[in-house]
Write a protein that holds these residues in place. Structure first.
Motif, PDB file in Angstrom:
ATOM      1  N   ARG A 326      -0.843  -0.550  -7.348  1.00 40.55           N
ATOM      2  CA  ARG A 326      -0.327  -1.860  -7.559  1.00 40.55           C
ATOM      3  C   ARG A 326      -1.006  -2.552  -6.452  1.00 40.55           C
ATOM      4  O   ARG A 326      -0.817  -3.961  -6.620  1.00 40.55           O
ATOM      5  N   LEU A 327      -1.098  -2.292  -5.398  1.00 37.57           N
ATOM      6  CA  LEU A 327      -1.706  -3.177  -4.239  1.00 37.57           C
ATOM      7  C   LEU A 327      -3.130  -3.498  -4.579  1.00 37.57           C
ATOM      8  O   LEU A 327      -3.887  -4.148  -3.840  1.00 37.57           O
ATOM      9  N   CYS A 328      -4.004  -2.698  -5.426  1.00 39.37           N
ATOM     10  CA  CYS A 328      -5.363  -3.179  -5.900  1.00 39.37           C
ATOM     11  C   CYS A 328      -5.543  -4.123  -6.723  1.00 39.37           C
ATOM     12  O   CYS A 328      -5.235  -3.925  -8.118  1.00 39.37           O
ATOM     13  N   ASP A 329      -5.298  -5.191  -6.205  1.00 41.83           N
ATOM     14  CA  ASP A 329      -5.436  -6.433  -7.093  1.00 41.83           C
ATOM     15  C   ASP A 329      -6.830  -7.230  -6.726  1.00 41.83           C
ATOM     16  O   ASP A 329      -6.742  -8.269  -7.135  1.00 41.83           O
ATOM     17  N   THR A 334      -9.668  -1.471   1.132  1.00 38.64           N
ATOM     18  CA  THR A 334      -8.967  -0.671   1.206  1.00 38.64           C
ATOM     19  C   THR A 334      -8.223  -0.289   2.612  1.00 38.64           C
ATOM     20  O   THR A 334      -7.151   0.361   2.721  1.00 38.64           O
ATOM     21  N   GLU A 335      -8.775  -0.709   3.622  1.00 37.62           N
ATOM     22  CA  GLU A 335      -8.329  -0.522   4.882  1.00 37.62           C
ATOM     23  C   GLU A 335      -6.921  -1.561   4.899  1.00 37.62           C
ATOM     24  O   GLU A 335      -5.898  -1.116   5.480  1.00 37.62           O
ATOM     25  N   GLU A 336      -6.894  -2.582   4.641  1.00 35.07           N
ATOM     26  CA  GLU A 336      -5.808  -3.615   4.043  1.00 35.07           C
ATOM     27  C   GLU A 336      -4.679  -2.824   3.578  1.00 35.07           C
ATOM     28  O   GLU A 336      -3.566  -2.757   3.625  1.00 35.07           O
ATOM     29  N   ILE A 337      -5.270  -2.246   2.350  1.00 33.14           N
ATOM     30  CA  ILE A 337      -4.217  -1.667   1.318  1.00 33.14           C
ATOM     31  C   ILE A 337      -3.549  -0.445   2.294  1.00 33.14           C
ATOM     32  O   ILE A 337      -2.235   0.006   2.109  1.00 33.14           O
ATOM     33  N   GLU A 339      -3.056  -0.131   5.384  1.00 36.41           N
ATOM     34  CA  GLU A 339      -2.221  -0.554   6.357  1.00 36.41           C
ATOM     35  C   GLU A 339      -1.137  -0.909   5.760  1.00 36.41           C
ATOM     36  O   GLU A 339       0.083  -0.680   6.351  1.00 36.41           O
ATOM     37  N   MET A 340      -1.031  -1.504   4.500  1.00 36.82           N
ATOM     38  CA  MET A 340       0.242  -2.002   4.030  1.00 36.82           C
ATOM     39  C   MET A 340       1.293  -0.917   3.301  1.00 36.82           C
ATOM     40  O   MET A 340       2.504  -0.934   3.525  1.00 36.82           O
ATOM     41  N   ALA A 341       0.340   0.361   3.099  1.00 36.75           N
ATOM     42  CA  ALA A 341       1.039   1.313   2.531  1.00 36.75           C
ATOM     43  C   ALA A 341       1.689   2.312   3.414  1.00 36.75           C
ATOM     44  O   ALA A 341       2.151   3.243   3.156  1.00 36.75           O
ATOM     45  N   GLY A 342       0.982   2.268   4.752  1.00 39.42           N
ATOM     46  CA  GLY A 342       1.177   3.160   5.852  1.00 39.42           C
ATOM     47  C   GLY A 342       0.489   4.585   5.661  1.00 39.42           C
ATOM     48  O   GLY A 342       1.226   5.481   6.005  1.00 39.42           O
ATOM     49  N   VAL A 343      -0.505   4.626   5.105  1.00 37.16           N
ATOM     50  CA  VAL A 343      -1.377   5.691   4.812  1.00 37.16           C
ATOM     51  C   VAL A 343      -2.743   5.624   5.388  1.00 37.16           C
ATOM     52  O   VAL A 343      -3.058   4.586   6.015  1.00 37.16           O
ATOM     53  N   GLN A 344      -3.477   6.619   5.486  1.00 38.78           N
ATOM     54  CA  GLN A 344      -4.696   6.632   5.911  1.00 38.78           C
ATOM     55  C   GLN A 344      -5.756   6.142   5.003  1.00 38.78           C
ATOM     56  O   GLN A 344      -5.522   6.140   3.892  1.00 38.78           O
ATOM     57  N   ASN A 345      -6.660   5.459   5.575  1.00 39.50           N
ATOM     58  CA  ASN A 345      -7.785   4.830   4.474  1.00 39.50           C
ATOM     59  C   ASN A 345      -8.441   5.955   3.786  1.00 39.50           C
ATOM     60  O   ASN A 345      -8.731   5.585   2.473  1.00 39.50           O
ATOM     61  N   SER A 346      -8.583   7.010   4.142  1.00 43.17           N
ATOM     62  CA  SER A 346      -9.378   7.854   3.195  1.00 43.17           C
ATOM     63  C   SER A 346      -8.331   8.554   2.086  1.00 43.17           C
ATOM     64  O   SER A 346      -8.901   8.818   1.047  1.00 43.17           O
ATOM     65  N   LYS A 347      -6.980   8.490   2.559  1.00 42.12           N
ATOM     66  CA  LYS A 347      -6.169   8.749   1.452  1.00 42.12           C
ATOM     67  C   LYS A 347      -6.190   7.642   0.169  1.00 42.12           C
ATOM     68  O   LYS A 347      -6.210   8.072  -0.932  1.00 42.12           O
TER      69      LYS A 347
END
Length: 367
Positions: A326-329, A334-337, A339-347
Protein backbone atom coordinates in the motif's frame (compact mmCIF):
# COMPACT_ATOMS: atom_id res chain seq x y z
CA UNK A 1 90.21 -80.80 -32.50
CA UNK A 2 87.30 -80.21 -30.13
CA UNK A 3 83.92 -79.84 -31.77
CA UNK A 4 82.54 -76.33 -31.97
CA UNK A 5 79.42 -75.53 -29.92
CA UNK A 6 76.57 -73.37 -31.17
CA UNK A 7 76.12 -70.85 -28.34
CA UNK A 8 72.76 -69.02 -28.56
CA UNK A 9 73.27 -65.28 -28.91
CA UNK A 10 71.18 -62.81 -26.86
CA UNK A 11 68.62 -60.85 -28.88
CA UNK A 12 69.20 -57.36 -27.52
CA UNK A 13 66.74 -55.87 -30.01
CA UNK A 14 63.90 -58.05 -28.67
CA UNK A 15 64.62 -56.96 -25.10
CA UNK A 16 64.73 -53.31 -26.14
CA UNK A 17 61.37 -53.59 -27.96
CA UNK A 18 59.70 -55.17 -24.92
CA UNK A 19 61.05 -52.42 -22.67
CA UNK A 20 59.81 -49.68 -25.01
CA UNK A 21 56.34 -51.25 -25.14
CA UNK A 22 56.18 -51.40 -21.32
CA UNK A 23 57.17 -47.75 -21.04
CA UNK A 24 54.59 -46.75 -23.66
CA UNK A 25 51.90 -48.69 -21.83
CA UNK A 26 52.82 -47.02 -18.54
CA UNK A 27 52.66 -43.58 -20.14
CA UNK A 28 49.30 -44.45 -21.68
CA UNK A 29 47.86 -45.54 -18.33
CA UNK A 30 49.17 -42.38 -16.68
CA UNK A 31 47.52 -40.18 -19.30
CA UNK A 32 44.20 -42.00 -18.85
CA UNK A 33 44.34 -41.51 -15.09
CA UNK A 34 45.16 -37.83 -15.51
CA UNK A 35 42.20 -37.32 -17.89
CA UNK A 36 39.82 -38.96 -15.44
CA UNK A 37 41.16 -37.02 -12.46
CA UNK A 38 41.05 -33.69 -14.34
CA UNK A 39 37.47 -34.35 -15.45
CA UNK A 40 36.44 -35.14 -11.87
CA UNK A 41 38.22 -32.06 -10.52
CA UNK A 42 36.63 -29.76 -13.13
CA UNK A 43 33.19 -31.21 -12.40
CA UNK A 44 33.58 -30.70 -8.64
CA UNK A 45 34.77 -27.13 -9.23
CA UNK A 46 31.73 -26.35 -11.39
CA UNK A 47 29.26 -27.84 -8.91
CA UNK A 48 30.98 -26.00 -6.04
CA UNK A 49 29.72 -22.72 -7.51
CA UNK A 50 26.22 -23.95 -6.71
CA UNK A 51 27.02 -25.56 -3.37
CA UNK A 52 28.50 -22.38 -1.90
CA UNK A 53 25.89 -20.04 -3.38
CA UNK A 54 23.61 -18.85 -0.56
CA UNK A 55 20.72 -18.45 -3.00
CA UNK A 56 20.89 -22.09 -4.08
CA UNK A 57 18.83 -24.50 -1.96
CA UNK A 58 19.97 -27.62 -3.81
CA UNK A 59 21.04 -29.06 -7.15
CA UNK A 60 21.17 -32.34 -9.02
CA UNK A 61 23.10 -33.57 -12.04
CA UNK A 62 20.57 -35.87 -13.70
CA UNK A 63 20.62 -38.30 -16.59
CA UNK A 64 18.60 -37.66 -19.74
CA UNK A 65 16.03 -40.14 -18.38
CA UNK A 66 15.52 -37.94 -15.30
CA UNK A 67 17.42 -40.05 -12.77
CA UNK A 68 19.43 -38.05 -10.18
CA UNK A 69 23.10 -39.04 -10.44
CA UNK A 70 24.83 -36.55 -8.11
CA UNK A 71 22.67 -34.37 -5.84
CA UNK A 72 23.16 -31.90 -3.02
CA UNK A 73 20.21 -30.95 -0.76
CA UNK A 74 17.72 -31.27 -3.62
CA UNK A 75 14.30 -32.24 -2.15
CA UNK A 76 13.26 -35.77 -3.10
CA UNK A 77 9.62 -34.76 -3.47
CA UNK A 78 10.52 -32.50 -6.42
CA UNK A 79 12.19 -35.23 -8.49
CA UNK A 80 8.91 -36.67 -9.89
CA UNK A 81 7.83 -33.25 -11.13
CA UNK A 82 11.23 -32.60 -12.70
CA UNK A 83 11.20 -36.04 -14.29
CA UNK A 84 7.73 -35.43 -15.77
CA UNK A 85 8.95 -32.16 -17.30
CA UNK A 86 11.99 -33.88 -18.80
CA UNK A 87 9.87 -36.65 -20.31
CA UNK A 88 7.34 -34.13 -21.64
CA UNK A 89 9.95 -32.06 -23.48
CA UNK A 90 12.61 -34.71 -24.09
CA UNK A 91 12.44 -34.31 -27.88
CA UNK A 92 13.22 -30.58 -27.62
CA UNK A 93 14.44 -29.97 -24.09
CA UNK A 94 15.94 -26.55 -23.52
CA UNK A 95 16.48 -24.33 -20.51
CA UNK A 96 13.20 -24.21 -18.60
CA UNK A 97 11.88 -23.16 -15.20
CA UNK A 98 9.42 -24.77 -12.78
CA UNK A 99 7.66 -22.84 -10.01
CA UNK A 100 7.34 -24.97 -6.87
CA UNK A 101 6.38 -24.44 -3.24
CA UNK A 102 10.03 -24.93 -2.28
CA UNK A 103 11.39 -22.36 -4.72
CA UNK A 104 12.27 -21.82 -8.37
CA UNK A 105 13.68 -24.80 -10.26
CA UNK A 106 15.84 -24.16 -13.34
CA UNK A 107 16.84 -27.12 -15.48
CA UNK A 108 18.81 -27.30 -18.70
CA UNK A 109 20.59 -30.00 -20.73
CA UNK A 110 24.37 -30.05 -20.39
CA UNK A 111 24.90 -32.42 -23.32
CA UNK A 112 23.12 -35.42 -24.84
CA UNK A 113 23.46 -37.45 -21.63
CA UNK A 114 23.22 -35.01 -18.72
CA UNK A 115 20.77 -32.42 -17.34
CA UNK A 116 21.53 -29.84 -14.65
CA UNK A 117 18.70 -29.04 -12.20
CA UNK A 118 19.00 -26.23 -9.64
CA UNK A 119 16.59 -25.13 -6.88
CA UNK A 120 16.82 -21.43 -5.94
CA UNK A 121 15.31 -19.48 -3.04
CA UNK A 122 11.75 -18.29 -3.77
CA UNK A 123 12.58 -14.57 -3.66
CA UNK A 124 15.31 -14.78 -6.31
CA UNK A 125 14.49 -13.03 -9.56
CA UNK A 126 13.95 -15.25 -12.60
CA UNK A 127 16.57 -13.47 -14.71
CA UNK A 128 19.21 -13.80 -12.01
CA UNK A 129 18.44 -17.50 -11.50
CA UNK A 130 18.79 -18.15 -15.22
CA UNK A 131 22.05 -16.17 -15.37
CA UNK A 132 23.51 -18.14 -12.46
CA UNK A 133 22.54 -21.44 -14.10
CA UNK A 134 24.03 -20.43 -17.45
CA UNK A 135 27.30 -19.54 -15.77
CA UNK A 136 27.62 -23.06 -14.35
CA UNK A 137 26.50 -24.57 -17.66
CA UNK A 138 29.40 -22.83 -19.42
CA UNK A 139 31.79 -24.60 -17.07
CA UNK A 140 30.08 -27.98 -17.52
CA UNK A 141 30.02 -27.67 -21.31
CA UNK A 142 33.81 -27.45 -21.27
CA UNK A 143 34.07 -30.84 -19.52
CA UNK A 144 33.95 -34.08 -21.51
CA UNK A 145 31.49 -36.00 -19.35
CA UNK A 146 31.16 -39.72 -20.16
CA UNK A 147 27.67 -41.25 -20.37
CA UNK A 148 26.23 -42.54 -17.08
CA UNK A 149 26.44 -46.23 -16.16
CA UNK A 150 23.34 -48.39 -16.58
CA UNK A 151 23.19 -49.18 -12.85
CA UNK A 152 24.02 -46.71 -10.07
CA UNK A 153 22.83 -45.51 -6.68
CA UNK A 154 20.78 -42.36 -7.21
CA UNK A 155 21.93 -39.02 -5.74
CA UNK A 156 25.11 -40.52 -4.25
CA UNK A 157 28.16 -38.28 -3.80
CA UNK A 158 30.36 -41.31 -4.52
CA UNK A 159 29.08 -41.29 -8.10
CA UNK A 160 31.68 -38.65 -8.92
CA UNK A 161 34.34 -41.32 -8.46
CA UNK A 162 32.26 -43.71 -10.57
CA UNK A 163 32.20 -41.11 -13.33
CA UNK A 164 35.96 -40.69 -13.03
CA UNK A 165 36.54 -44.42 -13.50
CA UNK A 166 34.21 -44.45 -16.51
CA UNK A 167 36.16 -41.59 -18.07
CA UNK A 168 39.43 -43.46 -17.51
CA UNK A 169 38.01 -46.63 -19.05
CA UNK A 170 36.62 -44.74 -22.04
CA UNK A 171 40.00 -43.11 -22.61
CA UNK A 172 41.77 -46.49 -22.49
CA UNK A 173 39.46 -48.07 -25.08
CA UNK A 174 39.28 -45.10 -27.43
CA UNK A 175 42.90 -44.00 -27.46
CA UNK A 176 45.37 -46.28 -29.19
CA UNK A 177 49.07 -45.68 -29.21
CA UNK A 178 50.18 -44.79 -32.75
CA UNK A 179 52.65 -47.12 -34.42
CA UNK A 180 56.21 -45.86 -34.21
CA UNK A 181 57.23 -43.80 -37.19
CA UNK A 182 60.77 -43.63 -38.53
CA UNK A 183 62.60 -40.64 -37.13
CA UNK A 184 63.88 -38.31 -39.79
CA UNK A 185 66.75 -36.22 -38.60
CA UNK A 186 66.65 -32.70 -39.96
CA UNK A 187 69.12 -29.93 -39.38
CA UNK A 188 68.10 -27.76 -36.42
CA UNK A 189 68.01 -24.08 -37.17
CA UNK A 190 68.36 -21.91 -34.13
CA UNK A 191 65.99 -18.97 -34.26
CA UNK A 192 66.10 -16.35 -31.55
CA UNK A 193 62.51 -15.90 -30.29
CA UNK A 194 61.03 -12.44 -30.50
CA UNK A 195 60.06 -11.25 -27.03
CA UNK A 196 56.38 -10.30 -26.68
CA UNK A 197 55.64 -6.62 -26.41
CA UNK A 198 55.41 -5.33 -22.86
CA UNK A 199 51.85 -4.29 -22.09
CA UNK A 200 51.45 -1.46 -19.67
CA UNK A 201 48.81 -2.17 -17.02
CA UNK A 202 47.02 1.02 -16.00
CA UNK A 203 45.55 0.93 -12.50
CA UNK A 204 42.76 3.44 -11.94
CA UNK A 205 40.69 4.13 -8.82
CA UNK A 206 36.90 3.56 -8.87
CA UNK A 207 36.34 7.33 -9.03
CA UNK A 208 38.02 7.43 -12.45
CA UNK A 209 35.06 5.69 -14.12
CA UNK A 210 31.84 7.24 -15.34
CA UNK A 211 28.94 4.85 -14.71
CA UNK A 212 25.41 6.11 -15.30
CA UNK A 213 22.04 4.29 -15.17
CA UNK A 214 22.15 4.08 -18.97
CA UNK A 215 25.70 2.63 -19.05
CA UNK A 216 25.96 -0.89 -20.48
CA UNK A 217 28.88 -2.62 -18.73
CA UNK A 218 30.90 -5.24 -20.60
CA UNK A 219 32.96 -8.12 -19.31
CA UNK A 220 36.63 -7.32 -18.77
CA UNK A 221 39.77 -9.48 -18.88
CA UNK A 222 39.49 -10.35 -15.16
CA UNK A 223 35.79 -11.27 -15.32
CA UNK A 224 36.35 -15.04 -15.21
CA UNK A 225 38.81 -14.76 -12.32
CA UNK A 226 36.30 -12.72 -10.29
CA UNK A 227 33.78 -15.58 -10.55
CA UNK A 228 36.29 -18.30 -9.67
CA UNK A 229 35.70 -19.32 -6.06
CA UNK A 230 39.33 -19.96 -5.15
CA UNK A 231 40.74 -16.78 -6.72
CA UNK A 232 42.06 -13.86 -4.67
CA UNK A 233 39.85 -11.50 -6.66
CA UNK A 234 36.71 -13.43 -5.74
CA UNK A 235 37.72 -13.49 -2.06
CA UNK A 236 38.27 -9.72 -2.11
CA UNK A 237 34.89 -9.14 -3.75
CA UNK A 238 33.21 -11.49 -1.28
CA UNK A 239 34.75 -9.64 1.65
CA UNK A 240 33.78 -6.19 0.36
CA UNK A 241 30.41 -6.82 -1.28
CA UNK A 242 29.35 -10.31 -0.08
CA UNK A 243 27.04 -12.09 -2.58
CA UNK A 244 25.87 -8.81 -4.08
CA UNK A 245 29.00 -8.52 -6.21
CA UNK A 246 28.61 -12.04 -7.59
CA UNK A 247 24.92 -11.45 -8.39
CA UNK A 248 25.61 -8.21 -10.27
CA UNK A 249 28.46 -9.68 -12.30
CA UNK A 250 26.26 -12.62 -13.33
CA UNK A 251 23.98 -10.12 -15.09
CA UNK A 252 26.81 -8.34 -16.90
CA UNK A 253 26.62 -9.66 -20.45
CA UNK A 254 27.14 -6.55 -22.61
CA UNK A 255 23.41 -6.06 -23.28
CA UNK A 256 21.85 -4.93 -19.97
CA UNK A 257 22.18 -1.36 -18.71
CA UNK A 258 22.88 -0.46 -15.10
CA UNK A 259 19.24 0.53 -14.63
CA UNK A 260 18.05 -2.82 -16.00
CA UNK A 261 20.41 -4.73 -13.70
CA UNK A 262 19.29 -2.70 -10.70
CA UNK A 263 15.63 -3.09 -11.64
CA UNK A 264 15.86 -6.87 -11.97
CA UNK A 265 17.50 -7.09 -8.52
CA UNK A 266 15.23 -4.48 -6.88
CA UNK A 267 18.31 -2.53 -5.85
CA UNK A 268 19.02 1.21 -6.13
CA UNK A 269 21.12 2.28 -9.08
CA UNK A 270 23.71 3.82 -6.78
CA UNK A 271 24.57 0.49 -5.16
CA UNK A 272 25.02 -1.21 -8.53
CA UNK A 273 27.07 1.74 -9.83
CA UNK A 274 29.41 1.62 -6.81
CA UNK A 275 29.97 -2.09 -7.34
CA UNK A 276 30.65 -1.66 -11.07
CA UNK A 277 33.12 1.18 -10.46
CA UNK A 278 35.05 -1.06 -8.09
CA UNK A 279 34.88 -3.91 -10.62
CA UNK A 280 36.13 -1.60 -13.38
CA UNK A 281 39.13 -0.62 -11.23
CA UNK A 282 40.00 -4.35 -11.06
CA UNK A 283 39.51 -4.90 -14.84
CA UNK A 284 36.53 -7.15 -14.12
CA UNK A 285 34.17 -5.05 -16.24
CA UNK A 286 34.59 -2.41 -18.89
CA UNK A 287 32.87 0.97 -18.48
CA UNK A 288 33.66 4.50 -19.77
CA UNK A 289 36.23 6.68 -18.07
CA UNK A 290 35.27 9.93 -16.40
CA UNK A 291 35.67 13.29 -18.08
CA UNK A 292 35.86 16.49 -16.09
CA UNK A 293 32.75 17.94 -17.73
CA UNK A 294 30.77 14.83 -16.93
CA UNK A 295 31.82 14.90 -13.29
CA UNK A 296 30.69 18.50 -12.94
CA UNK A 297 27.35 17.86 -14.60
CA UNK A 298 26.81 14.75 -12.48
CA UNK A 299 27.17 16.81 -9.31
CA UNK A 300 24.37 19.12 -10.43
CA UNK A 301 22.02 16.38 -11.63
CA UNK A 302 21.11 14.93 -8.24
CA UNK A 303 20.60 11.29 -7.35
CA UNK A 304 18.59 8.98 -9.60
CA UNK A 305 16.45 6.45 -7.70
CA UNK A 306 13.80 3.82 -8.46
CA UNK A 307 10.50 3.89 -6.58
CA UNK A 308 8.16 0.86 -6.62
CA UNK A 309 4.52 1.38 -7.56
CA UNK A 310 1.88 -1.31 -6.99
CA UNK A 311 -0.79 -1.24 -9.72
CA UNK A 312 -2.50 -4.55 -8.97
CA UNK A 313 -5.38 -5.70 -6.79
CA UNK A 314 -4.60 -5.61 -3.06
CA UNK A 315 -7.37 -8.12 -2.37
CA UNK A 316 -5.17 -10.81 -3.91
CA UNK A 317 -2.32 -10.06 -1.48
CA UNK A 318 -2.08 -11.93 1.81
CA UNK A 319 -0.76 -11.03 5.24
CA UNK A 320 1.64 -8.22 6.07
CA UNK A 321 2.55 -7.74 2.43
CA UNK A 322 -0.58 -5.59 2.01
CA UNK A 323 0.74 -2.93 4.39
CA UNK A 324 4.04 -2.70 2.49
CA UNK A 325 2.46 -2.70 -0.99
CA UNK A 326 0.00 0.00 0.00
CA UNK A 327 3.00 2.28 0.56
CA UNK A 328 4.35 1.51 -2.92
CA UNK A 329 2.84 4.49 -4.74
CA UNK A 330 5.76 5.35 -7.02
CA UNK A 331 6.95 8.30 -4.90
CA UNK A 332 8.92 6.54 -2.15
CA UNK A 333 12.10 4.47 -2.33
CA UNK A 334 12.35 1.07 -0.70
CA UNK A 335 14.43 2.64 2.09
CA UNK A 336 11.69 5.18 2.79
CA UNK A 337 9.02 2.49 2.75
CA UNK A 338 11.05 0.36 5.17
CA UNK A 339 11.44 3.31 7.54
CA UNK A 340 7.71 4.08 7.47
CA UNK A 341 6.75 0.43 8.02
CA UNK A 342 9.38 -0.16 10.69
CA UNK A 343 11.07 -3.06 8.90
CA UNK A 344 14.42 -3.76 7.26
CA UNK A 345 14.98 -2.59 3.68
CA UNK A 346 15.81 -6.18 2.66
CA UNK A 347 12.34 -7.25 3.88
CA UNK A 348 10.68 -4.65 1.66
CA UNK A 349 12.73 -5.84 -1.34
CA UNK A 350 11.69 -9.45 -0.67
CA UNK A 351 8.00 -8.51 -0.48
CA UNK A 352 8.22 -6.53 -3.73
CA UNK A 353 9.99 -9.41 -5.48
CA UNK A 354 7.47 -11.93 -4.17
CA UNK A 355 4.48 -9.92 -5.41
CA UNK A 356 5.92 -8.55 -8.65
CA UNK A 357 3.68 -10.88 -10.67
CA UNK A 358 0.58 -9.11 -9.25
CA UNK A 359 1.58 -5.80 -10.80
CA UNK A 360 4.57 -3.74 -9.67
CA UNK A 361 6.56 -1.32 -11.78
CA UNK A 362 9.54 0.83 -10.93
CA UNK A 363 9.27 4.62 -11.35
CA UNK A 364 12.53 6.47 -11.87
CA UNK A 365 13.08 9.94 -10.46
CA UNK A 366 15.90 12.28 -9.48
CA UNK A 367 16.14 13.51 -5.92
Amino acid sequence: MAPMRNTPSCNHNAFQTTSDESQSQAVKIGLEQNRGAEMNSDLERALAKLRFDEQVLGYSLMTKAGRPFVSFSFPNELFPRVRDSINLYKTDLRLMTIDTDRGLVVLSPVDLNWILTVLYVPELQLGLAIAKTKNVLRLLEGIELPPPPEEFEESAESNLKVLESIAMQAASTSSEMPSPQPIVTEPIISVEPTPPPIQEVVVRPPEAFNVQPSTVPKRGPAYAAALTLDSDLYKEMKQMHRNFGFDVLMLVDGSLSVAQVADSMFQPNERVIDLLKWAASKNIVGVPLCEESIVVSEATMGRFVKCPKFIGDLSKIDGRDVEILRLCDGTKTTEEIAEMAGVQNSKVIQIIARNKKYGIKMIGKTI
